[in-house]
Design a protein around this motif. Structure first.
Motif, mmCIF file in Angstrom:
data_model
loop_
_atom_site.group_PDB
_atom_site.id
_atom_site.type_symbol
_atom_site.label_atom_id
_atom_site.label_comp_id
_atom_site.label_asym_id
_atom_site.label_seq_id
_atom_site.Cartn_x
_atom_site.Cartn_y
_atom_site.Cartn_z
ATOM 1 N N ASN A 105 1.470 4.477 -3.779
ATOM 2 C CA ASN A 105 1.755 5.774 -3.166
ATOM 3 C C ASN A 105 2.951 5.739 -2.229
ATOM 4 O O ASN A 105 3.773 6.638 -2.226
ATOM 5 C CB ASN A 105 0.545 6.241 -2.344
ATOM 6 C CG ASN A 105 -0.462 6.916 -3.231
ATOM 7 O OD1 ASN A 105 -0.084 7.650 -4.143
ATOM 8 N ND2 ASN A 105 -1.735 6.674 -2.987
ATOM 9 N N HIS A 106 2.991 4.694 -1.414
ATOM 10 C CA HIS A 106 4.041 4.653 -0.394
ATOM 11 C C HIS A 106 5.443 4.656 -1.000
ATOM 12 O O HIS A 106 6.294 5.454 -0.614
ATOM 13 C CB HIS A 106 3.831 3.431 0.519
ATOM 14 C CG HIS A 106 4.989 3.190 1.410
ATOM 15 N ND1 HIS A 106 5.356 4.089 2.385
ATOM 16 C CD2 HIS A 106 5.905 2.183 1.454
ATOM 17 C CE1 HIS A 106 6.439 3.627 2.996
ATOM 18 N NE2 HIS A 106 6.794 2.475 2.452
ATOM 19 N N VAL A 107 5.670 3.778 -1.975
ATOM 20 C CA VAL A 107 7.023 3.720 -2.548
ATOM 21 C C VAL A 107 7.327 4.974 -3.391
ATOM 22 O O VAL A 107 8.458 5.460 -3.397
ATOM 23 C CB VAL A 107 7.260 2.424 -3.374
ATOM 24 C CG1 VAL A 107 7.403 1.227 -2.469
ATOM 25 C CG2 VAL A 107 6.192 2.198 -4.417
ATOM 26 N N LEU A 129 11.537 0.876 -5.130
ATOM 27 C CA LEU A 129 11.188 -0.540 -5.260
ATOM 28 C C LEU A 129 11.017 -1.253 -3.919
ATOM 29 O O LEU A 129 10.565 -2.409 -3.888
ATOM 30 C CB LEU A 129 12.279 -1.265 -6.074
ATOM 31 C CG LEU A 129 12.621 -0.664 -7.446
ATOM 32 C CD1 LEU A 129 13.754 -1.462 -8.091
ATOM 33 C CD2 LEU A 129 11.404 -0.633 -8.365
ATOM 34 N N HIS A 130 11.346 -0.606 -2.803
ATOM 35 C CA HIS A 130 11.586 -1.337 -1.549
ATOM 36 C C HIS A 130 10.400 -2.159 -1.050
ATOM 37 O O HIS A 130 10.588 -3.181 -0.414
ATOM 38 C CB HIS A 130 12.111 -0.400 -0.460
ATOM 39 C CG HIS A 130 11.085 0.448 0.214
ATOM 40 N ND1 HIS A 130 10.556 1.581 -0.350
ATOM 41 C CD2 HIS A 130 10.472 0.318 1.410
ATOM 42 C CE1 HIS A 130 9.683 2.118 0.473
ATOM 43 N NE2 HIS A 130 9.596 1.373 1.560
ATOM 44 N N ASP A 131 9.163 -1.727 -1.317
ATOM 45 C CA ASP A 131 8.002 -2.464 -0.792
ATOM 46 C C ASP A 131 7.096 -3.011 -1.899
ATOM 47 O O ASP A 131 5.998 -3.497 -1.622
ATOM 48 C CB ASP A 131 7.148 -1.549 0.103
ATOM 49 C CG ASP A 131 7.711 -1.405 1.510
ATOM 50 O OD1 ASP A 131 8.528 -2.251 1.917
ATOM 51 O OD2 ASP A 131 7.332 -0.444 2.202
ATOM 52 N N CYS A 132 7.533 -2.939 -3.150
ATOM 53 C CA CYS A 132 6.664 -3.386 -4.258
ATOM 54 C C CYS A 132 6.240 -4.838 -4.096
ATOM 55 O O CYS A 132 5.145 -5.231 -4.481
ATOM 56 C CB CYS A 132 7.373 -3.220 -5.599
ATOM 57 S SG CYS A 132 7.503 -1.502 -6.101
ATOM 58 N N ASN A 219 13.910 7.242 4.583
ATOM 59 C CA ASN A 219 12.934 7.780 3.624
ATOM 60 C C ASN A 219 11.624 6.996 3.605
ATOM 61 O O ASN A 219 10.725 7.293 2.819
ATOM 62 C CB ASN A 219 13.545 7.780 2.217
ATOM 63 C CG ASN A 219 14.623 8.829 2.094
ATOM 64 O OD1 ASN A 219 14.331 10.019 2.038
ATOM 65 N ND2 ASN A 219 15.868 8.401 2.102
ATOM 66 N N ASP A 220 11.542 6.005 4.498
ATOM 67 C CA ASP A 220 10.406 5.077 4.498
ATOM 68 C C ASP A 220 9.280 5.639 5.364
ATOM 69 O O ASP A 220 9.104 5.234 6.500
ATOM 70 C CB ASP A 220 10.899 3.739 5.081
ATOM 71 C CG ASP A 220 9.998 2.584 4.740
ATOM 72 O OD1 ASP A 220 8.904 2.820 4.187
ATOM 73 O OD2 ASP A 220 10.380 1.442 5.033
ATOM 74 N N LEU A 221 8.558 6.584 4.826
ATOM 75 C CA LEU A 221 7.517 7.234 5.620
ATOM 76 C C LEU A 221 6.155 6.723 5.206
ATOM 77 O O LEU A 221 5.967 6.300 4.074
ATOM 78 C CB LEU A 221 7.572 8.747 5.409
ATOM 79 C CG LEU A 221 8.891 9.390 5.798
ATOM 80 C CD1 LEU A 221 8.847 10.869 5.533
ATOM 81 C CD2 LEU A 221 9.220 9.112 7.261
HETATM 82 FE FE FE2 Z 1 8.181 1.056 3.259
#
Ligand code: FE2
Ligand code: FE2
Length: 271
Positions: A105-107, A129-132, A219-221
């Motif tokens: 959900n987050h990404v 992809l940033h937190d996968c 955009n990292d909410l």
């Molecule tokens: Fe994040």
């Protein structure tokens, strides 16, 4: 004060229990319930008390796992881990999203926001992809994440993934990024990032690509809409244009990160 009837009845043990109560007992229970709710409402208005670094340190030996373990390797919320569905023979990024990174959900929400705010395709991909890699490992996830994806994505997207981790510690008012409360919660309110993060920040401030990772942080909410239904589908065009899917499948192409994909595919292997 509004009463949630259903919650109130449930708190007493259900309709059958309530039916057996006399008028006075019900009135008393209601008063008690309202007092409790009022206390909760007052508590909710107090500013949150964030832990200190020392308090977080003291919790380490209260857990059977380390906080840095990837989410695939530990049960969530104290539950046991679940059997994973096997991956197809030649897995694609979409397969990993559906079978290993899910619910992601987050990404997906970050990428949705990036798309809505008109970011470049490289940034939308970086947000997606940033937190996968948190499925695999958490410490230094910017560096691990960049390494996982680097053989397959544009240089700018990998740069954004690698350095979003560092920029998360540094507010940038002009860009619209504040230090997140979540970081006071998870690192402690008196936390100072280690020297290598401070040095990386110094390097980034003067880098021509500073805005690439910065836009990922913007955009990292955490969850701008907890009810939003998100899926990988709206991003498949961008993935198709910018993600070099290996024909052998992720994990089997001998790339420098192939072993990381295989570990994600088979996290139950004992060696
Ligand atoms: Fe994040
Ligand atoms: Fe992150």
């Amino acid at each position: 004060m509004e009463i949630d009837r259903r919650a109130f009845i449930a708190s007493l043990g259900g309709p059958a229990v309530v039916a057996l109560m006399d008028h006075e007992a019900k009135a008393e229970a209601l008063e008690h319930y309202m007092e409790e709710k009022l206390d909760e409402m007052v508590a909710a208005q107090q500013p949150e008390k964030f832990p200190t670094v020392a308090e977080l340190q003291a919790q380490i030996e209260t857990r059977p796992y380390r906080r840095g373990a990837g989410t695939l390797f530990t049960g969530q919320r104290g539950e046991n881990v679940k059997i994973l569905k096997p991956m197809p023979e030649k897995p694609t990024l979409k397969d990993f999203f559906e079978l290993r990174f899910a619910p992601a959900n987050h990404v997906l929400q970050s990428a949705t926001r990036a798309m809505k705010t008109g970011m470049s395709e490289e940034i939308i991909l970086a947000c997606l992809l940033h937190d996968c890699v948190l499925s695999l490992i958490k410490p230094d996830h910017g560096w691990w994440g960049a390494q996982l994806f680097e053989p397959y994505i544009p240089e700018k997207s990998a740069f954004a993934i690698r350095y979003h981790q560092t920029l998360r510690f540094y507010p940038d008012e002009e860009a619209g990024y504040e230090y997140p409360d979540q970081y006071y919660r998870i690192f402690g309110h008196d936390y100072t990032p280690p020297q290598y993060i401070q040095d990386t920040y110094k390097m980034l401030k003067n880098h021509k690509w500073y805005m690439e990772p910065r836009l990922v942080t913007v955009n990292d909410l955490y969850a701008f809409d907890p009810n939003a239904k998100v899926s990988i589908e709206p991003f498949l065009d961008i993935v198709g244009r910018h993600f070099k899917q290996p024909k052998e499948g992720l994990g089997y192409d001998n790339s420098p990160s192939a072993h990381m994909w295989r570990t994600l595919a088979r996290p139950d292997n004992p060696l």
